[in-house]
Write a protein that holds these residues in place. Structure first.
Motif, PDB file in Angstrom:
ATOM      1  N   ALA A   1      40.228  21.794  50.818  1.00  0.00           N
ATOM      2  CA  ALA A   1      39.636  23.269  51.212  1.00  0.00           C
ATOM      3  C   ALA A   1      38.835  22.714  52.228  1.00  0.00           C
ATOM      4  O   ALA A   1      38.859  23.428  52.998  1.00  0.00           O
ATOM      5  N   ALA A   2      38.080  20.839  52.201  1.00  0.00           N
ATOM      6  CA  ALA A   2      37.772  20.680  52.632  1.00  0.00           C
ATOM      7  C   ALA A   2      38.571  20.383  54.306  1.00  0.00           C
ATOM      8  O   ALA A   2      37.984  20.437  55.828  1.00  0.00           O
ATOM      9  N   ARG A   3      39.899  20.592  53.943  1.00  0.00           N
ATOM     10  CA  ARG A   3      41.009  20.181  55.707  1.00  0.00           C
ATOM     11  C   ARG A   3      41.244  21.545  56.587  1.00  0.00           C
ATOM     12  O   ARG A   3      41.083  21.111  57.201  1.00  0.00           O
ATOM     13  N   PHE A   4      40.644  22.762  55.417  1.00  0.00           N
ATOM     14  CA  PHE A   4      40.805  23.788  55.934  1.00  0.00           C
ATOM     15  C   PHE A   4      39.222  24.105  56.498  1.00  0.00           C
ATOM     16  O   PHE A   4      39.139  25.396  56.899  1.00  0.00           O
ATOM     17  N   GLY A   5      38.392  23.892  56.037  1.00  0.00           N
ATOM     18  CA  GLY A   5      37.319  23.641  57.160  1.00  0.00           C
ATOM     19  C   GLY A   5      36.147  24.696  56.536  1.00  0.00           C
ATOM     20  O   GLY A   5      35.293  25.194  57.398  1.00  0.00           O
ATOM     21  N   ALA A   6      35.713  25.076  55.203  1.00  0.00           N
ATOM     22  CA  ALA A   6      35.742  25.975  55.057  1.00  0.00           C
ATOM     23  C   ALA A   6      34.978  26.600  53.197  1.00  0.00           C
ATOM     24  O   ALA A   6      35.958  25.893  52.551  1.00  0.00           O
ATOM     25  N   ASP A   7      33.533  26.636  53.013  1.00  0.00           N
ATOM     26  CA  ASP A   7      32.830  25.756  52.095  1.00  0.00           C
ATOM     27  C   ASP A   7      33.496  26.602  50.721  1.00  0.00           C
ATOM     28  O   ASP A   7      34.150  26.713  50.102  1.00  0.00           O
ATOM     29  N   SER A   8      33.655  28.048  51.023  1.00  0.00           N
ATOM     30  CA  SER A   8      34.038  28.927  50.734  1.00  0.00           C
ATOM     31  C   SER A   8      36.009  29.246  49.996  1.00  0.00           C
ATOM     32  O   SER A   8      36.199  29.480  49.187  1.00  0.00           O
ATOM     33  N   ASN A   9      36.351  28.340  50.727  1.00  0.00           N
ATOM     34  CA  ASN A   9      37.268  28.276  50.448  1.00  0.00           C
ATOM     35  C   ASN A   9      37.790  27.195  49.067  1.00  0.00           C
ATOM     36  O   ASN A   9      38.367  27.439  48.001  1.00  0.00           O
ATOM     37  N   ARG A  10      36.832  26.260  48.453  1.00  0.00           N
ATOM     38  CA  ARG A  10      37.155  25.749  48.178  1.00  0.00           C
ATOM     39  C   ARG A  10      36.328  26.871  46.282  1.00  0.00           C
ATOM     40  O   ARG A  10      37.425  25.992  45.440  1.00  0.00           O
ATOM     41  N   GLN A  11      35.638  27.268  46.422  1.00  0.00           N
ATOM     42  CA  GLN A  11      35.164  28.206  45.260  1.00  0.00           C
ATOM     43  C   GLN A  11      36.350  29.086  45.217  1.00  0.00           C
ATOM     44  O   GLN A  11      36.791  29.346  43.804  1.00  0.00           O
ATOM     45  N   ALA A  12      37.179  29.461  46.164  1.00  0.00           N
ATOM     46  CA  ALA A  12      38.504  30.157  46.208  1.00  0.00           C
ATOM     47  C   ALA A  12      39.252  30.069  45.248  1.00  0.00           C
ATOM     48  O   ALA A  12      40.608  30.131  44.630  1.00  0.00           O
ATOM     49  N   LEU A  13      39.845  28.875  45.937  1.00  0.00           N
ATOM     50  CA  LEU A  13      41.176  27.793  45.637  1.00  0.00           C
ATOM     51  C   LEU A  13      40.590  27.432  43.730  1.00  0.00           C
ATOM     52  O   LEU A  13      41.711  27.257  42.574  1.00  0.00           O
ATOM     53  N   ALA A  14      39.229  27.085  43.875  1.00  0.00           N
ATOM     54  CA  ALA A  14      39.230  26.644  41.818  1.00  0.00           C
ATOM     55  C   ALA A  14      39.513  28.096  41.419  1.00  0.00           C
ATOM     56  O   ALA A  14      39.855  27.920  39.923  1.00  0.00           O
ATOM     57  N   ASN A  15      38.838  28.794  41.946  1.00  0.00           N
ATOM     58  CA  ASN A  15      38.997  29.943  40.860  1.00  0.00           C
ATOM     59  C   ASN A  15      40.797  30.268  40.685  1.00  0.00           C
ATOM     60  O   ASN A  15      41.190  30.691  39.809  1.00  0.00           O
ATOM     61  N   PHE A  16      41.710  30.515  41.334  1.00  0.00           N
ATOM     62  CA  PHE A  16      42.741  30.968  41.847  1.00  0.00           C
ATOM     63  C   PHE A  16      43.632  29.659  40.746  1.00  0.00           C
ATOM     64  O   PHE A  16      44.374  30.694  39.556  1.00  0.00           O
ATOM     65  N   ILE A  17      43.661  28.814  40.269  1.00  0.00           N
ATOM     66  CA  ILE A  17      44.289  27.740  39.843  1.00  0.00           C
ATOM     67  C   ILE A  17      43.477  27.477  38.451  1.00  0.00           C
ATOM     68  O   ILE A  17      43.726  27.403  37.409  1.00  0.00           O
ATOM     69  N   THR A  18      42.134  27.936  38.313  1.00  0.00           N
ATOM     70  CA  THR A  18      41.572  27.373  36.754  1.00  0.00           C
ATOM     71  C   THR A  18      41.157  28.437  35.484  1.00  0.00           C
ATOM     72  O   THR A  18      41.364  28.696  34.855  1.00  0.00           O
ATOM     73  N   THR A  19      40.822  29.572  36.732  1.00  0.00           N
ATOM     74  CA  THR A  19      40.968  31.206  36.371  1.00  0.00           C
ATOM     75  C   THR A  19      41.408  32.193  36.424  1.00  0.00           C
ATOM     76  O   THR A  19      41.364  33.470  35.322  1.00  0.00           O
ATOM     77  N   SER A  20      41.819  32.364  37.661  1.00  0.00           N
ATOM     78  CA  SER A  20      42.407  33.242  37.844  1.00  0.00           C
ATOM     79  C   SER A  20      43.850  33.894  37.029  1.00  0.00           C
ATOM     80  O   SER A  20      44.646  32.323  35.974  1.00  0.00           O
TER      81      SER A  20
END
Length: 416
Positions: free
Chosen positions: A48-67
């Motif tokens: 997420a840091a490499r894509f440059g937006a902190d919102s990416n981290r939470q969205a990616l985490a939700n997509f992988i762990t809870t979606s």
């Protein structure tokens, strides 16, 4: 670069078509790009840091762990795509370790893994790969649940059982042997329409008679590794029956000599029975036609009848069916070093047996590439679903790399 990016988007759109929501397809593509992008660590936070937006981290985490998306739907789509691309001639079953420092991740335990070559703290994943001589793709996965995590097991560990809820392990998931997980994956993969008539596995699976019988019951041939201690009779051994005197239970036909280990049978055949076989050319410089080192050794092939209670119970007649015993006996070694069992027809050429037995190298290559370059072992989440989501997307990333290799020369291939 733009061409590869466009191809990645087309490939991702095809494989991620089963996603029910637009945001799932979006974050699936983001995660896939993260796995394919340069960077030492391929866990959620650094990607997420490499894509440059902190919102990416939470969205990616939700997509992988809870979606709640089902990884089987993505795996089925991937299997259809890769079967058409590589034309597999075998399904290969194997397992690999995911080393862990802590004890909070789903199914982590002290257990043996070939990844480290010893008993260590890890998770173990069982995988199914479509494979041919020039390519392979992991299309199905199972996370192995040790008996210490199973409340119904005599070996259950109360601390681990208590962590099942936090890890999101379904209530109906218990301890199942790895060979049975392999058969379960086979059934699921065939339900997707992927019909490959040959199975390959190492001795961790080949030693289980129930695994081999399960393959045969499903109409599949096999070439599997076995331990040196497996016992068998020579194919020309004939069981004899003592005369029935009319009293009590009739005598059962038995072999006059006890079964011997496969190692003893090969040594009895002698070094002169070994024949030279080259099965492929490797990647190192050498004297082969392509300028690479020849993969070459000497092999003995014998017809045998495996022994064992499970084999006898599954056999209708007095004799178990014949199989091939294949052994590698290098010229410089005093005795054979590796053994395989196969139920392929009796007229199968030695070179075919060897090349199929040695095809398992492709899976070691898959694991190495997925772990070193695509972040397979970098997942830091602790949940059952998160693990299955991550390994599925790592397989998608690996499949894209394989397709790039098959359709381009090395100088034409650019990073995604």
């Amino acid at each position: 670069m733009a061409l590869v990016r466009d191809e990645l988007e087309v490939f991702a759109a095809e494989v991620f078509e089963p996603f029910a929501r637009k945001d799932q397809r979006r974050w699936g593509q983001v995660y896939l790009r993260g796995l394919l992008t340069d960077g030492r660590r391929k866990s959620i936070e650094p990607m997420a840091a490499r894509f440059g937006a902190d919102s990416n981290r939470q969205a990616l985490a939700n997509f992988i762990t809870t979606s709640p998306w089902d990884p089987a739907h993505i795996r089925a789509q991937l299997a259809w795509r890769m079967e058409a691309a590589i034309g597999p001639k075998a399904l290969i079953f194997d397992d690999t370790g995911f080393l862990k420092d802590g004890s909070a991740s789903a199914c982590v335990s002290r257990q043996y893994t070939g990844t480290d070559g010893k008993v260590t703290n890890c998770q173990v994943g069982v995988s199914l790969h479509l494979a041919c001589d020039h390519a392979s793709a992991a299309v199905n996965w199972r996370l192995f649940l040790p008996p210490t995590w199973d409340p119904a097991s005599p070996k259950a560990d109360p601390d681990k059982v208590a962590r099942r809820t936090n890890c999101g392990i379904p209530d109906d998931v218990g301890h199942v042997e790895k060979w049975q997980l392999a058969l379960d994956m086979l059934d699921e993969t065939r339900s997707w329409g992927n019909e490959v008539p040959l199975a390959i596995a190492d001795a961790g699976y080949g030693d289980a008679a129930a695994f081999r019988l399960g393959l045969q019951a499903r109409g599949m041939h096999y070439v599997v590794g076995i331990s040196t201690t497996m016992s068998a009779q020579p194919a020309d051994a004939v069981p004899v029956c003592e005369p029935y005197l009319g009293n009590g239970r009739p005598p059962v036909a038995k072999y006059p000599d006890p079964a011997r280990s496969v190692k003893e049978l090969v040594i009895a055949a002698g070094r002169t029975a070994a024949r030279p076989v080259q099965w492929r050319e490797g990647s190192r410089p050498g004297t082969g036609r392509s300028g690479h080192k020849r993969m070459y050794s000497r092999f003995v092939a014998l017809r045998i009848r495996p022994a064992g209670r499970e084999i006898r119970q599954a056999t209708d007649g007095p004799e178990p069916p014949e199989c091939w015993l294949l052994a590698e006996w290098p010229a410089a070694e005093a005795e054979p070093v590796q053994f395989w069992l196969s139920d392929l027809p009796a007229d199968t050429p030695l070179t075919t047996l060897v090349r199929l037995a040695k095809l398992r190298w492709r899976i070691e290559h898959d694991y190495r590439q997925m772990k070193q370059a695509l972040g397979l072992a970098h997942f830091e989440g602790r949940t059952w679903n998160g693990w299955h989501h991550h390994v599925t997307l790592a397989s998608v990333a690996h499949a894209f790399c394989t397709l790039q290799r098959l359709t381009r020369t090395p100088k034409d291939t650019a990073p995604a």
